[in-house]
Motif scaffolding. Sequence first.
Motif, PDB file in Angstrom:
ATOM      1  N   ALA A 170      14.152   1.675  -7.289  1.00 45.59           N
ATOM      2  CA  ALA A 170      13.707   2.658  -8.281  1.00 45.59           C
ATOM      3  C   ALA A 170      14.888   3.430  -8.869  1.00 45.59           C
ATOM      4  O   ALA A 170      14.916   3.717 -10.078  1.00 45.59           O
ATOM      5  CB  ALA A 170      12.710   3.620  -7.645  1.00 45.59           C
ATOM      6  N   LEU A 171      15.863   3.780  -8.022  1.00 41.51           N
ATOM      7  CA  LEU A 171      17.037   4.499  -8.513  1.00 41.51           C
ATOM      8  C   LEU A 171      17.875   3.627  -9.437  1.00 41.51           C
ATOM      9  O   LEU A 171      18.470   4.117 -10.407  1.00 41.51           O
ATOM     10  CB  LEU A 171      17.891   4.983  -7.335  1.00 41.51           C
ATOM     11  CG  LEU A 171      17.322   6.149  -6.503  1.00 41.51           C
ATOM     12  CD1 LEU A 171      18.149   6.367  -5.247  1.00 41.51           C
ATOM     13  CD2 LEU A 171      17.268   7.426  -7.337  1.00 41.51           C
ATOM     14  N   ALA A 172      17.915   2.315  -9.151  1.00 43.35           N
ATOM     15  CA  ALA A 172      18.760   1.416  -9.935  1.00 43.35           C
ATOM     16  C   ALA A 172      18.062   0.895 -11.191  1.00 43.35           C
ATOM     17  O   ALA A 172      18.685   0.805 -12.260  1.00 43.35           O
ATOM     18  CB  ALA A 172      19.213   0.243  -9.067  1.00 43.35           C
ATOM     19  N   PHE A 173      16.764   0.543 -11.067  1.00 40.11           N
ATOM     20  CA  PHE A 173      16.084  -0.145 -12.174  1.00 40.11           C
ATOM     21  C   PHE A 173      14.812   0.552 -12.654  1.00 40.11           C
ATOM     22  O   PHE A 173      14.219   0.116 -13.644  1.00 40.11           O
ATOM     23  CB  PHE A 173      15.727  -1.577 -11.755  1.00 40.11           C
ATOM     24  CG  PHE A 173      16.890  -2.386 -11.271  1.00 40.11           C
ATOM     25  CD1 PHE A 173      17.828  -2.880 -12.167  1.00 40.11           C
ATOM     26  CD2 PHE A 173      17.059  -2.630  -9.918  1.00 40.11           C
ATOM     27  CE1 PHE A 173      18.900  -3.625 -11.722  1.00 40.11           C
ATOM     28  CE2 PHE A 173      18.139  -3.377  -9.466  1.00 40.11           C
ATOM     29  CZ  PHE A 173      19.070  -3.879 -10.365  1.00 40.11           C
ATOM     30  N   ARG A 182       0.815  -1.212   0.000  1.00 40.28           N
ATOM     31  CA  ARG A 182       0.000   0.000   0.000  1.00 40.28           C
ATOM     32  C   ARG A 182       0.852   1.268   0.000  1.00 40.28           C
ATOM     33  O   ARG A 182       0.523   2.249  -0.671  1.00 40.28           O
ATOM     34  CB  ARG A 182      -0.928   0.008   1.220  1.00 40.28           C
ATOM     35  CG  ARG A 182      -1.722   1.304   1.333  1.00 40.28           C
ATOM     36  CD  ARG A 182      -2.738   1.273   2.435  1.00 40.28           C
ATOM     37  NE  ARG A 182      -3.508   2.515   2.475  1.00 40.28           N
ATOM     38  CZ  ARG A 182      -4.605   2.692   3.195  1.00 40.28           C
ATOM     39  NH1 ARG A 182      -5.071   1.705   3.934  1.00 40.28           N
ATOM     40  NH2 ARG A 182      -5.235   3.847   3.179  1.00 40.28           N
ATOM     41  N   LEU A 183       1.944   1.250   0.754  1.00 38.62           N
ATOM     42  CA  LEU A 183       2.686   2.488   1.000  1.00 38.62           C
ATOM     43  C   LEU A 183       3.838   2.742   0.046  1.00 38.62           C
ATOM     44  O   LEU A 183       4.342   3.869  -0.025  1.00 38.62           O
ATOM     45  CB  LEU A 183       3.222   2.491   2.440  1.00 38.62           C
ATOM     46  CG  LEU A 183       2.157   2.485   3.550  1.00 38.62           C
ATOM     47  CD1 LEU A 183       2.810   2.384   4.916  1.00 38.62           C
ATOM     48  CD2 LEU A 183       1.280   3.719   3.465  1.00 38.62           C
ATOM     49  N   ILE A 184       4.272   1.730  -0.716  1.00 38.33           N
ATOM     50  CA  ILE A 184       5.450   1.972  -1.561  1.00 38.33           C
ATOM     51  C   ILE A 184       5.185   3.043  -2.614  1.00 38.33           C
ATOM     52  O   ILE A 184       6.120   3.726  -3.039  1.00 38.33           O
ATOM     53  CB  ILE A 184       5.942   0.676  -2.248  1.00 38.33           C
ATOM     54  CG1 ILE A 184       4.854   0.060  -3.124  1.00 38.33           C
ATOM     55  CG2 ILE A 184       6.473  -0.307  -1.240  1.00 38.33           C
ATOM     56  CD1 ILE A 184       5.353  -1.109  -3.964  1.00 38.33           C
ATOM     57  N   LEU A 191      13.535   2.357   2.134  1.00 35.90           N
ATOM     58  CA  LEU A 191      14.939   2.043   1.882  1.00 35.90           C
ATOM     59  C   LEU A 191      15.109   1.152   0.657  1.00 35.90           C
ATOM     60  O   LEU A 191      15.903   1.439  -0.241  1.00 35.90           O
ATOM     61  CB  LEU A 191      15.549   1.361   3.118  1.00 35.90           C
ATOM     62  CG  LEU A 191      15.666   2.234   4.378  1.00 35.90           C
ATOM     63  CD1 LEU A 191      16.241   1.430   5.528  1.00 35.90           C
ATOM     64  CD2 LEU A 191      16.519   3.467   4.118  1.00 35.90           C
ATOM     65  N   VAL A 192      14.356   0.053   0.605  1.00 36.08           N
ATOM     66  CA  VAL A 192      14.511  -0.916  -0.475  1.00 36.08           C
ATOM     67  C   VAL A 192      13.920  -0.392  -1.784  1.00 36.08           C
ATOM     68  O   VAL A 192      14.555  -0.453  -2.848  1.00 36.08           O
ATOM     69  CB  VAL A 192      13.868  -2.264  -0.093  1.00 36.08           C
ATOM     70  CG1 VAL A 192      13.912  -3.240  -1.266  1.00 36.08           C
ATOM     71  CG2 VAL A 192      14.567  -2.857   1.121  1.00 36.08           C
TER      72      VAL A 192
END
Length: 428
Positions: A164-167, A29-31, A158-159
């Motif tokens: 998102a930054l990487a892929f 829900r929160l991502i 964190l994850v």
Amino acid sequence: MHALSKFWTYENKIVTIFFFAIGFVFFDRLIINFLMPFIQEDLDLDNSQIGLLAAALAITWAISSVIGGRISDKVKSKRIYLVALILAFSVASFFQGFASTFAMLIILRLVMGLFEGPIIPVTQSVLAMESSPHRRGFNLGLTMNTAQGVFGSILAPLVIVAVALAFGWRTAFFLTIIPGLILCVFVFKVMREPKAAQTAASALAEDDVAMAAPAVAPARPKGAIKEVLKNRNIILSIIIFSGFLVYVMALQVFGPLYLTNVKGFSPSAMSFVLAAFGLGAALWGFIVPLISDRIGRKPAAVMFGLVSIFAPVSFLFVGDPVFLAIAAFVFAAGMGVGVLAMSVIPAESVSPLYGGLAVGLPVGIGELIGGFLNPLLTGIAADQVGLWVALVVSSAGALVATFFALFLKETAPRVLERRTTAPMAAQA
């Protein structure tokens, strides 16, 4: 080995399974809140549309919490019901990665809310029946607040931000189906049907038969909703949880945007602050209910409700990311109040026969007010006035929850037992 087998009772097994199940619900829900800086740029969204995305999930979550909670009181297999719900929302979460327009994303959020809503009433009502009375608050707090904090507020920022930054943000959504499938297997293999609800249903049926007589028509039992709403604590729990959800949703939906767009924090610094809040929620999430097992639900709700007022205030007035992270961690103590109003107090205030409905009503109505109307109206206000207004709304929600907690009727078994035995001891 003997100590391990003694610890690994069914109660502890089901607490562990529900910890991961509820944690994954809030992770999914929160991502989107932590991915929103990426999604906003890619899909060109304004604050009103961001509020609508939160509101869309909340409205179907609100409706399905009440209806799904009542269905859980009636279905023959709560285990199969829960597995089906987890599988359905996991698939919906996966398909968010394909969303290319605002309309597609909001439809998927509606579907997710439909299947996520009943999970809290099902798991919390079952756990209330399976828990030992002296640790009911701890069990429900650990599975609800701590799981939400660990998965939704620590791991998610964190994850997910790192992925998102990487892929890219779409990959983050694609990966969510994996833990969903794993959870379905564990719930199916470990969970068993609760006996408390079956016993209550059998007792009610026996009472109806005993009351029946040839000359007098048996009294028909009243409707479940009317029966539950007659209890003062249920009404107060609905109000308190609604205020609590205004507090937490306004903070979690618009807090990341306020830190990045207004205060100029980097995405990494923003995720660090939100992770600190999540860590506080994870720790206080079971400590506060544990304290309430000993001092009572009412004093714990009032005491820690006051603390929660200062979390959004710190976002407004603390400029350094490190000091803000410390403040967010400390003031996250108020997160422990949510589970008291949402599940612990309602479950202790009614018969196990109505446990799913008793939990579903605060969740459903709270979602309607705090999860649907709140981000919708707050997003519009943020576009007109500024993002700071969302944090003021958040603090006001915590204040409302604290005020109405003053009128609760105590339900903690240990406190009630002391009140009963003290006069008897005095007479002796």
